[in-house]
Write a protein that holds these residues in place. Sequence first.
Motif, PDB file in Angstrom:
ATOM      1  N   MET A  19       1.220  -1.114  -0.400  1.00  0.00           N
ATOM      2  CA  MET A  19      -0.119  -0.290  -0.360  1.00  0.00           C
ATOM      3  C   MET A  19       0.756   1.464  -0.021  1.00  0.00           C
ATOM      4  SD  MET A  19      -2.856  -1.113   3.121  1.00  0.00           S
ATOM      5  CE  MET A  19      -3.017  -3.105   2.997  1.00  0.00           C
ATOM      6  N   ASP A  20       0.331   2.424   0.687  1.00  0.00           N
ATOM      7  CA  ASP A  20       0.979   3.630   0.656  1.00  0.00           C
ATOM      8  C   ASP A  20       2.117   3.536   1.828  1.00  0.00           C
ATOM      9  OD1 ASP A  20       1.952   6.015   1.709  1.00  0.00           O
ATOM     10  OD2 ASP A  20       1.080   6.891   0.021  1.00  0.00           O
ATOM     11  N   ASP A  21       3.211   3.784   1.674  1.00  0.00           N
ATOM     12  CA  ASP A  21       4.576   3.609   2.548  1.00  0.00           C
ATOM     13  C   ASP A  21       3.956   3.555   3.913  1.00  0.00           C
ATOM     14  OD1 ASP A  21       5.674   1.576   0.536  1.00  0.00           O
ATOM     15  OD2 ASP A  21       7.392   3.802   0.090  1.00  0.00           O
ATOM     16  N   ALA A  22       3.153   5.340   4.005  1.00  0.00           N
ATOM     17  CA  ALA A  22       2.881   5.914   4.968  1.00  0.00           C
ATOM     18  C   ALA A  22       1.691   5.428   5.817  1.00  0.00           C
ATOM     19  CB  ALA A  22       2.518   7.104   4.820  1.00  0.00           C
ATOM     20  N   ILE A  23       1.532   4.253   5.628  1.00  0.00           N
ATOM     21  CA  ILE A  23       0.111   3.323   6.035  1.00  0.00           C
ATOM     22  C   ILE A  23       0.819   2.195   6.954  1.00  0.00           C
ATOM     23  CG2 ILE A  23      -1.819   2.031   6.524  1.00  0.00           C
ATOM     24  CD1 ILE A  23      -1.979   5.274   6.111  1.00  0.00           C
ATOM     25  N   SER A  24       1.514   1.898   8.057  1.00  0.00           N
ATOM     26  CA  SER A  24       1.582   0.775   9.185  1.00  0.00           C
ATOM     27  C   SER A  24       0.932  -0.166   8.495  1.00  0.00           C
ATOM     28  CB  SER A  24       2.588   1.667  10.401  1.00  0.00           C
ATOM     29  OG  SER A  24       1.182   1.878  11.568  1.00  0.00           O
ATOM     30  N   ILE A  30      -5.702  -0.590  13.129  1.00  0.00           N
ATOM     31  CA  ILE A  30      -7.219   0.530  13.897  1.00  0.00           C
ATOM     32  C   ILE A  30      -8.103   0.414  13.022  1.00  0.00           C
ATOM     33  CG2 ILE A  30      -6.907   3.021  14.344  1.00  0.00           C
ATOM     34  CD1 ILE A  30      -3.774   2.454  15.141  1.00  0.00           C
ATOM     35  N   ALA A  31      -7.550   1.226  11.951  1.00  0.00           N
ATOM     36  CA  ALA A  31      -8.680   1.734  10.822  1.00  0.00           C
ATOM     37  C   ALA A  31      -9.986   0.476  10.532  1.00  0.00           C
ATOM     38  CB  ALA A  31      -8.615   1.640   9.110  1.00  0.00           C
ATOM     39  N   GLU A  32      -9.262  -1.048  10.217  1.00  0.00           N
ATOM     40  CA  GLU A  32     -10.211  -1.781  10.468  1.00  0.00           C
ATOM     41  C   GLU A  32     -11.344  -1.911  11.984  1.00  0.00           C
ATOM     42  OE1 GLU A  32     -12.266  -5.667   8.759  1.00  0.00           O
ATOM     43  OE2 GLU A  32     -10.889  -3.098   7.642  1.00  0.00           O
ATOM     44  N   ARG A  33     -10.567  -2.088  12.955  1.00  0.00           N
ATOM     45  CA  ARG A  33     -11.375  -1.779  14.378  1.00  0.00           C
ATOM     46  C   ARG A  33     -12.528  -1.266  14.401  1.00  0.00           C
ATOM     47  NH1 ARG A  33     -10.125  -5.025  19.325  1.00  0.00           N
ATOM     48  NH2 ARG A  33     -10.721  -3.934  20.731  1.00  0.00           N
ATOM     49  N   VAL A  34     -11.579  -0.127  14.100  1.00  0.00           N
ATOM     50  CA  VAL A  34     -13.021   1.613  14.508  1.00  0.00           C
ATOM     51  C   VAL A  34     -13.765   1.018  12.983  1.00  0.00           C
ATOM     52  CG1 VAL A  34     -13.438   3.873  14.140  1.00  0.00           C
ATOM     53  CG2 VAL A  34     -11.165   2.905  15.172  1.00  0.00           C
ATOM     54  N   PHE A  87      -7.533   5.476  -3.847  1.00  0.00           N
ATOM     55  CA  PHE A  87      -6.520   4.219  -3.769  1.00  0.00           C
ATOM     56  C   PHE A  87      -6.132   3.722  -2.679  1.00  0.00           C
ATOM     57  CE2 PHE A  87      -5.259   0.096  -4.563  1.00  0.00           C
ATOM     58  CZ  PHE A  87      -5.952  -0.337  -6.175  1.00  0.00           C
ATOM     59  N   ALA A  88      -5.828   3.917  -2.347  1.00  0.00           N
ATOM     60  CA  ALA A  88      -4.207   3.663  -0.917  1.00  0.00           C
ATOM     61  C   ALA A  88      -5.177   3.335   0.000  1.00  0.00           C
ATOM     62  CB  ALA A  88      -2.822   4.706  -0.830  1.00  0.00           C
ATOM     63  N   ASP A  89      -5.592   4.859  -0.078  1.00  0.00           N
ATOM     64  CA  ASP A  89      -6.707   4.807   1.241  1.00  0.00           C
ATOM     65  C   ASP A  89      -7.376   3.237   1.434  1.00  0.00           C
ATOM     66  OD1 ASP A  89      -4.950   7.140   2.222  1.00  0.00           O
ATOM     67  OD2 ASP A  89      -6.355   8.085   1.816  1.00  0.00           O
ATOM     68  N   ARG A  90      -8.762   3.370   0.365  1.00  0.00           N
ATOM     69  CA  ARG A  90      -9.178   2.631   0.226  1.00  0.00           C
ATOM     70  C   ARG A  90      -8.843   1.080   0.538  1.00  0.00           C
ATOM     71  NH1 ARG A  90     -11.481   2.777  -5.431  1.00  0.00           N
ATOM     72  NH2 ARG A  90     -10.164   4.452  -5.459  1.00  0.00           N
ATOM     73  N   GLN A  91      -7.780   0.938   0.624  1.00  0.00           N
ATOM     74  CA  GLN A  91      -6.546  -0.616   0.044  1.00  0.00           C
ATOM     75  C   GLN A  91      -6.958  -0.817   1.993  1.00  0.00           C
ATOM     76  OE1 GLN A  91      -2.946  -0.007  -1.652  1.00  0.00           O
ATOM     77  NE2 GLN A  91      -3.361  -1.838  -2.562  1.00  0.00           N
ATOM     78  N   ILE A  92      -7.238  -0.474   2.577  1.00  0.00           N
ATOM     79  CA  ILE A  92      -7.094  -0.368   4.597  1.00  0.00           C
ATOM     80  C   ILE A  92      -8.225  -0.844   4.546  1.00  0.00           C
ATOM     81  CG2 ILE A  92      -4.940   0.341   4.474  1.00  0.00           C
ATOM     82  CD1 ILE A  92      -6.094   2.343   6.639  1.00  0.00           C
TER      83      ILE A  92
END
Length: 278
Positions: A19-24, A30-34, A87-92
């Motif tokens: 994904m985007d390198d800025a996303i750990s 965290i995003a999935e849990r929320v 796209f990069a944000d939707r991937q997670i």
Amino acid sequence: MMRNALPANTPATTSATAMDDAISDRQALIAERVRQRGFQTIAELAAHFDVTGQTIRRDVHELSERGILKRRHGGVELPEPGANLSFADRQILNLTAKEQIARAALGQIPNGASLAVSIGTTPEIVVRHLTHHRDMKVFTNNIMAALSACTLPSAEVHIPGGMIRAGARDLVGPAVESFFAQYKVDIGIYGVGGVDADGGLLDFHEDEVRVREAIRLNCRKAFLLLDATKFGRAAHVRGGHIADADVVFSDYRPPQSVEAALADAGREFVLCGAEEAA
């Protein structure tokens, strides 16, 4: 027709590096849990991930800056519905469900098939997992799907010309509609921005609807891929109906009226993931 599809045992291959390198990895979790649980306090997240509150605040700040989550006093929640994310944000978001949906669709794609693949993250995951398929032909306006297809053994990859939408990593417009109209493929694979309560399909731009319809009209069998976040999502451009697809793959059972419309049209619905065991 209603079917259940057990997810494959193959481990997920998507990671932060894909994904985007800025996303750990932790930020993705965290995003999935929320998304699954709703509002989470900083303290709850810190305890769950066994890190300090300061670390969680940094993660929440970055996710909020990207529009993936929304900070609220003492914690974080999902943002208000609105324009589509990059796209990069939707991937997670809802990644586990997208992987399950993609693998269920994969089971209905034979070797040597020709595919028209639309924009979006879940169609790209399908292409990425075609590693054991041979002699595939892929026609797509999804740049990430095209790059994934280039890694497949003996695959033939076709893309249209034009200007790339950098955030979405795709191409749309009249030239792309004409591109898909040139071919009659075995399977069209597409997603959608949202699904209305009556089963109407919604997207964020008129060009996206027209390209999606060009794929559907020029394939022998249409696969619609939907994760749970798409039901009731407030995309604003209407075009098509869920029952236009031959097979609908989702991790979420649609409203009873929508499920009845699929049955009346003789369409196949494949329930993927955890809910199928309920």
